[in-house]
Design a protein around this motif. Sequence first.
Motif, short mmCIF file in Angstrom:
data_model
loop_
_atom_site.label_atom_id
_atom_site.label_comp_id
_atom_site.label_asym_id
_atom_site.label_seq_id
_atom_site.Cartn_x
_atom_site.Cartn_y
_atom_site.Cartn_z
N LEU A 70 0.86 -1.09 -0.02
CA LEU A 70 0.07 0.02 0.10
C LEU A 70 0.88 1.48 -0.06
O LEU A 70 0.57 2.26 -0.61
CB LEU A 70 -0.93 0.08 1.38
CG LEU A 70 -2.14 -1.12 1.12
CD1 LEU A 70 -2.81 -0.87 2.59
CD2 LEU A 70 -3.10 -1.04 -0.08
N ILE A 71 2.01 1.38 0.54
CA ILE A 71 2.80 2.32 0.91
C ILE A 71 3.54 2.52 -0.61
O ILE A 71 3.70 3.63 -1.19
CB ILE A 71 3.99 2.23 1.80
CG1 ILE A 71 3.28 2.31 3.34
CG2 ILE A 71 5.03 3.12 1.59
CD1 ILE A 71 4.28 2.02 4.26
N THR B 190 0.98 3.95 -3.22
CA THR B 190 0.90 5.45 -2.86
C THR B 190 1.92 6.31 -3.39
O THR B 190 1.61 7.14 -4.41
CB THR B 190 0.80 5.59 -1.42
OG1 THR B 190 -0.33 5.11 -0.80
CG2 THR B 190 0.61 7.25 -1.17
N VAL C 100 1.61 8.75 -6.75
CA VAL C 100 2.12 10.17 -6.55
C VAL C 100 2.98 10.74 -7.62
O VAL C 100 3.03 11.72 -8.28
CB VAL C 100 2.69 10.51 -5.22
CG1 VAL C 100 3.35 11.93 -5.02
CG2 VAL C 100 1.63 10.28 -4.04
#
Length: 322
Positions: free
Chosen positions: A57-58, A61, A65
Amino acid sequence: MLVRKEVRKVGKSSKKIYLLLLLVPLFWGGAFGTAQHVITEISPLIAATLRFGSAGLILLTIILVRGEWNWEVLRKRWLGLFLMAITGIFSYNAFFFVALKYTSAVNGSLIMSTTPVFVTVGAILFLHETWNKRLGMGLFLSLTGVFLVIIQGSFQTLISLSFNNGDLLFIAALFSWVIHGLIGKVVMQGVSPLFTTTVTTLIGSIFLAIGSFFDGEWEDVLAMSGQSWIEMVYMVVFATVIGFFLWNKGIQQIGASKSSIYMNLVPINAAWIAVLLYGESIGWQQLLGMGMVITGVFIATFNGLKKQKPEENIEKVVMIDS
């Protein structure tokens, strides 16, 4: 003058990544001891799911971005990425975390440190790379070192074939990671390492999550101690997200061959961290095996590159920066 400035810029960048890559074996070595403690409170597959699900999940992200999500690559390379996820994230970590229930973090790190040798052998057998005496010597030393660790210096163990189940599970994890690496050599051609790592981590985490429901109770997570939560955060942030990011940057800037040499430091870091922080003992068999494994991997993976002429260096710098 413009060319000279570019050369200095790349030189500084290369020196910086050499120093940053020292953090990778430190973080990965620490993951052996932290994982071994965490699975005393929750099941191995739940621990693996928490680690790689959170890291996935990190990474997702970060990649969103940065605008690096690529549906076209996913459509064209989905099978290869899926196989990388199954071997490198799901099966590797299932074997890794379960193995730590039966053997020491030191033994596990020693066995896994032979990965570069087996990846090279696999590349020779399946990707038509060249065999040489240096590789043969390195493979022999590494295998001998692992063998010595597994039988614990006792030929009685060899005669009775009473091997440690945890060591055998780490060998299964080793081959899962080797297959993952060989597939990656083909799949990652022209594909961002960050994108590949994100996709495979997310897919692998789904299968780990499915397996976790048959491995233990998720309610145990709520009862985890403060130490285990700190260790889990360490594994997610440092050993997975930052570790893999730096590893990918190293491969990008100095190449896979030079980067893989840093794997030699993983068992050393795993050993002193396990002894210092977790009270593990280390015997002469492990010390001797460690020395043989590290020497063997170094011999097999270190290639004495011929010094390039200044003109060749300038040409490569221009191609990279243009």
